[in-house]
Design a protein around this motif. Structure first.
Motif, PDB file in Angstrom:
ATOM      1  N   ALA A 126       0.840  -1.204   0.000  1.00 29.82           N
ATOM      2  CA  ALA A 126       0.000   0.000   0.000  1.00 29.82           C
ATOM      3  C   ALA A 126       0.874   1.252   0.000  1.00 29.82           C
ATOM      4  N   LEU A 127       1.928   1.249   0.814  1.00 29.47           N
ATOM      5  CA  LEU A 127       2.830   2.406   0.843  1.00 29.47           C
ATOM      6  C   LEU A 127       3.505   2.597  -0.513  1.00 29.47           C
ATOM      7  N   GLY A 128       3.911   1.504  -1.138  1.00 23.42           N
ATOM      8  CA  GLY A 128       4.528   1.596  -2.463  1.00 23.42           C
ATOM      9  C   GLY A 128       3.555   2.156  -3.485  1.00 23.42           C
ATOM     10  N   ALA A 129       2.290   1.736  -3.380  1.00 21.18           N
ATOM     11  CA  ALA A 129       1.287   2.237  -4.325  1.00 21.18           C
ATOM     12  C   ALA A 129       1.054   3.726  -4.121  1.00 21.18           C
ATOM     13  N   VAL A 130       1.022   4.161  -2.864  1.00 24.80           N
ATOM     14  CA  VAL A 130       0.824   5.593  -2.582  1.00 24.80           C
ATOM     15  C   VAL A 130       1.992   6.399  -3.143  1.00 24.80           C
ATOM     16  N   LYS A 131       3.210   5.903  -2.925  1.00 26.73           N
ATOM     17  CA  LYS A 131       4.393   6.616  -3.436  1.00 26.73           C
ATOM     18  C   LYS A 131       4.352   6.679  -4.964  1.00 26.73           C
ATOM     19  N   ALA A 132       3.987   5.570  -5.613  1.00 25.61           N
ATOM     20  CA  ALA A 132       3.897   5.553  -7.073  1.00 25.61           C
ATOM     21  C   ALA A 132       2.799   6.506  -7.543  1.00 25.61           C
ATOM     22  N   GLY A 133       1.681   6.541  -6.809  1.00 30.58           N
ATOM     23  CA  GLY A 133       0.591   7.448  -7.177  1.00 30.58           C
ATOM     24  C   GLY A 133       1.030   8.900  -7.113  1.00 30.58           C
ATOM     25  N   LYS A 134       1.783   9.249  -6.066  1.00 31.61           N
ATOM     26  CA  LYS A 134       2.274  10.628  -5.955  1.00 31.61           C
ATOM     27  C   LYS A 134       3.199  10.954  -7.118  1.00 31.61           C
ATOM     28  N   ASN A 135       4.063   9.997  -7.496  1.00 25.58           N
ATOM     29  CA  ASN A 135       4.967  10.223  -8.626  1.00 25.58           C
ATOM     30  C   ASN A 135       4.180  10.417  -9.917  1.00 25.58           C
TER      31      ASN A 135
END
Length: 52
Positions: A14-23
């Motif tokens: 989930a944290l990885g997805a959030v970081k990718a979403g921000k990018n």
């Protein structure tokens, strides 16, 4: 013990997805800025042609 590993993996994903979403959001913003910049350059070019 095993469920804890699953929970940790889910949180990590989930944290990885959030970081990718921000990018992705930042990339979209930069692309939009670039298109506006290109549009502005085209306007300047047409103004120079009109001035000539």
């Amino acid at each position: 013990m095993l469920p804890l590993i699953f929970v940790a993996g889910a949180v990590y994903c989930a944290l990885g997805a959030v970081k990718a979403g921000k990018n992705i959001v930042r990339l979209n913003r930069e692309i939009k800025n670039n298109t506006e910049f290109l549009r502005w350059i085209d306007e300047v070019k047409t103004q120079k042609k009109d001035a000539l």
